[in-house]
Write a protein that holds these residues in place. Sequence first.
Motif, PDB file in Angstrom:
ATOM      1  N   PRO A   1       9.508  20.145  48.432  1.00 50.12           N
ATOM      2  CA  PRO A   1       8.652  20.871  47.494  1.00 50.12           C
ATOM      3  C   PRO A   1       7.652  21.690  48.288  1.00 50.12           C
ATOM      4  CG  PRO A   1       7.917  18.610  47.655  1.00 50.12           C
ATOM      5  CD  PRO A   1       9.148  18.735  48.520  1.00 50.12           C
ATOM      6  N   ASP A   2       7.661  23.011  48.146  1.00 48.30           N
ATOM      7  CA  ASP A   2       6.825  23.816  49.028  1.00 48.30           C
ATOM      8  C   ASP A   2       5.508  24.220  48.393  1.00 48.30           C
ATOM      9  OD1 ASP A   2       7.528  25.766  47.234  1.00 48.30           O
ATOM     10  OD2 ASP A   2       8.656  26.992  48.661  1.00 48.30           O
ATOM     11  N   TYR A   3       5.168  23.611  47.247  1.00 50.74           N
ATOM     12  CA  TYR A   3       3.892  23.875  46.605  1.00 50.74           C
ATOM     13  C   TYR A   3       3.654  25.378  46.451  1.00 50.74           C
ATOM     14  CZ  TYR A   3       3.207  18.972  47.567  1.00 50.74           C
ATOM     15  OH  TYR A   3       3.371  17.619  47.628  1.00 50.74           O
ATOM     16  N   GLY A   4       4.730  26.099  46.076  1.00 55.55           N
ATOM     17  CA  GLY A   4       4.605  27.524  45.821  1.00 55.55           C
ATOM     18  C   GLY A   4       4.767  28.400  47.040  1.00 55.55           C
ATOM     19  N   ARG A   5       5.054  27.798  48.208  1.00 57.96           N
ATOM     20  CA  ARG A   5       5.195  28.593  49.424  1.00 57.96           C
ATOM     21  C   ARG A   5       6.513  28.235  50.091  1.00 57.96           C
ATOM     22  NH1 ARG A   5       0.153  26.920  52.719  1.00 57.96           N
ATOM     23  NH2 ARG A   5       0.559  24.956  51.692  1.00 57.96           N
ATOM     24  N   ASN A   6       7.210  29.243  50.604  1.00 57.47           N
ATOM     25  CA  ASN A   6       8.504  29.023  51.226  1.00 57.47           C
ATOM     26  C   ASN A   6       8.320  28.667  52.697  1.00 57.47           C
ATOM     27  OD1 ASN A   6      11.272  28.920  51.497  1.00 57.47           O
ATOM     28  ND2 ASN A   6      11.436  31.097  51.985  1.00 57.47           N
ATOM     29  N   VAL A   7       7.682  27.535  52.952  1.00 55.28           N
ATOM     30  CA  VAL A   7       7.408  27.102  54.317  1.00 55.28           C
ATOM     31  C   VAL A   7       7.673  25.607  54.433  1.00 55.28           C
ATOM     32  CG1 VAL A   7       5.668  28.883  54.752  1.00 55.28           C
ATOM     33  CG2 VAL A   7       4.962  26.680  53.810  1.00 55.28           C
ATOM     34  N   LEU A   8       7.912  25.169  55.669  1.00 51.75           N
ATOM     35  CA  LEU A   8       8.023  23.742  55.937  1.00 51.75           C
ATOM     36  C   LEU A   8       6.633  23.149  56.090  1.00 51.75           C
ATOM     37  CD1 LEU A   8      10.920  23.488  58.551  1.00 51.75           C
ATOM     38  CD2 LEU A   8      11.018  23.052  56.097  1.00 51.75           C
ATOM     39  N   GLN A   9       6.449  21.979  55.504  1.00 49.66           N
ATOM     40  CA  GLN A   9       5.169  21.276  55.581  1.00 49.66           C
ATOM     41  C   GLN A   9       5.494  19.823  55.935  1.00 49.66           C
ATOM     42  OE1 GLN A   9       5.136  22.620  51.617  1.00 49.66           O
ATOM     43  NE2 GLN A   9       3.087  23.469  51.762  1.00 49.66           N
ATOM     44  N   ILE A  10       5.514  19.532  57.224  1.00 44.70           N
ATOM     45  CA  ILE A  10       6.046  18.268  57.722  1.00 44.70           C
ATOM     46  C   ILE A  10       4.910  17.338  58.134  1.00 44.70           C
ATOM     47  CG2 ILE A  10       7.554  17.190  59.434  1.00 44.70           C
ATOM     48  CD1 ILE A  10       8.867  19.960  59.799  1.00 44.70           C
ATOM     49  N   GLY A  11       4.995  16.094  57.722  1.00 45.72           N
ATOM     50  CA  GLY A  11       4.114  15.069  58.239  1.00 45.72           C
ATOM     51  C   GLY A  11       4.803  14.351  59.386  1.00 45.72           C
ATOM     52  N   ILE A  12       4.051  14.030  60.423  1.00 47.43           N
ATOM     53  CA  ILE A  12       4.589  13.317  61.579  1.00 47.43           C
ATOM     54  C   ILE A  12       3.891  11.965  61.682  1.00 47.43           C
ATOM     55  CG2 ILE A  12       4.926  13.322  64.072  1.00 47.43           C
ATOM     56  CD1 ILE A  12       6.474  15.504  62.563  1.00 47.43           C
ATOM     57  N   ALA A  13       4.673  10.903  61.563  1.00 49.28           N
ATOM     58  CA  ALA A  13       4.141   9.551  61.670  1.00 49.28           C
ATOM     59  C   ALA A  13       4.795   8.861  62.864  1.00 49.28           C
ATOM     60  CB  ALA A  13       4.402   8.774  60.379  1.00 49.28           C
ATOM     61  N   GLY A  14       4.351   7.650  63.130  1.00 48.59           N
ATOM     62  CA  GLY A  14       4.943   6.892  64.229  1.00 48.59           C
ATOM     63  C   GLY A  14       3.907   6.040  64.918  1.00 48.59           C
ATOM     64  N   GLY A  15       4.329   4.892  65.379  1.00 50.29           N
ATOM     65  CA  GLY A  15       3.426   3.998  66.077  1.00 50.29           C
ATOM     66  C   GLY A  15       3.067   4.512  67.455  1.00 50.29           C
ATOM     67  N   ILE A  16       2.080   3.892  68.053  1.00 48.14           N
ATOM     68  CA  ILE A  16       1.651   4.275  69.390  1.00 48.14           C
ATOM     69  C   ILE A  16       2.802   4.060  70.375  1.00 48.14           C
ATOM     70  CG2 ILE A  16       0.698   1.970  69.884  1.00 48.14           C
ATOM     71  CD1 ILE A  16      -1.546   3.411  71.438  1.00 48.14           C
ATOM     72  N   GLY A  17       2.995   5.032  71.272  1.00 48.79           N
ATOM     73  CA  GLY A  17       4.055   4.932  72.267  1.00 48.79           C
ATOM     74  C   GLY A  17       5.438   5.258  71.752  1.00 48.79           C
ATOM     75  N   SER A  18       5.523   5.859  70.551  1.00 47.87           N
ATOM     76  CA  SER A  18       6.844   6.093  69.948  1.00 47.87           C
ATOM     77  C   SER A  18       7.409   7.480  70.222  1.00 47.87           C
ATOM     78  CB  SER A  18       6.778   5.871  68.434  1.00 47.87           C
ATOM     79  OG  SER A  18       5.949   6.841  67.812  1.00 47.87           O
ATOM     80  N   GLY A  19       6.628   8.371  70.839  1.00 51.95           N
ATOM     81  CA  GLY A  19       7.145   9.695  71.165  1.00 51.95           C
ATOM     82  C   GLY A  19       6.672  10.811  70.259  1.00 51.95           C
ATOM     83  N   LYS A  20       5.567  10.603  69.560  1.00 47.98           N
ATOM     84  CA  LYS A  20       5.061  11.649  68.661  1.00 47.98           C
ATOM     85  C   LYS A  20       4.697  12.921  69.422  1.00 47.98           C
ATOM     86  CE  LYS A  20       1.764   9.139  67.011  1.00 47.98           C
ATOM     87  NZ  LYS A  20       2.097   7.912  67.785  1.00 47.98           N
ATOM     88  N   SER A  21       4.154  12.781  70.630  1.00 48.95           N
ATOM     89  CA  SER A  21       3.757  13.965  71.402  1.00 48.95           C
ATOM     90  C   SER A  21       4.967  14.814  71.772  1.00 48.95           C
ATOM     91  CB  SER A  21       3.002  13.549  72.668  1.00 48.95           C
ATOM     92  OG  SER A  21       1.784  12.916  72.342  1.00 48.95           O
TER      93      SER A  21
END
Length: 211
Positions: free
Chosen positions: A8-28
């Motif tokens: 659901p782009d809330y009216g905008r044709n863009v990606l809106q991604i949340g990034i989760a993950g525990g410490i040391g999991s490779g989020k960076s």
Amino acid sequence: MAAHTPFPDYGRNVLQIGIAGGIGSGKSTLTSALERAGIRVIDTDVIAREIVEPGRPAWQALVDAFGLAVTDADGLIDRKFLAAVAFPTPTALRRLNAITHGAIGAEVLRALDEARDVHYAVAVPLFRPEHRTLFRLSEVWATEVEPEVAVSRLIQYRGFSEEDARNRIQSQITNSERTAIVDVVIPNNGAIDELENRIKTLLLERGIAVD
């Protein structure tokens, strides 16, 4: 994993991604790949460091709550020492979160207002279901690593003691709890090349090429 209407782009044709993950999991590694693909990354870890700089309200609140012992010789918040004090004790951790989370959220919303009509990702290690609406996310990805692998990485690459590493991991939700509230789980127990290839595949599926 979470069940909801995808993209659901809330009216905008863009990606809106949340990034989760525990410490040391490779989020960076994940957020770096997204930045190379032209996606704006709003990192709550970076914001968390900025809001506790001297002169900011959160700095004073932390000193009032935990004492000047949590500052270093230059008056900066000693984040490693503060974590060692707060994370083993639920009451102290709640006090820390109460001081920092509101300020972090306000800064994220300000950054989102500046990111209109562009692809963006919000890195939220302590992701909660309400962040999906608050931060206008169309989907949420999570990097995942086995706890013992995370402990090893924290000791080897970030200088944690084993006790500190385990305290940090135990203060977070479990992998299974996180899986239940996100849309995409990206395992990261192996080599970095495996993680980067998986990220490229996910982006290509969404029409975004990565060098």
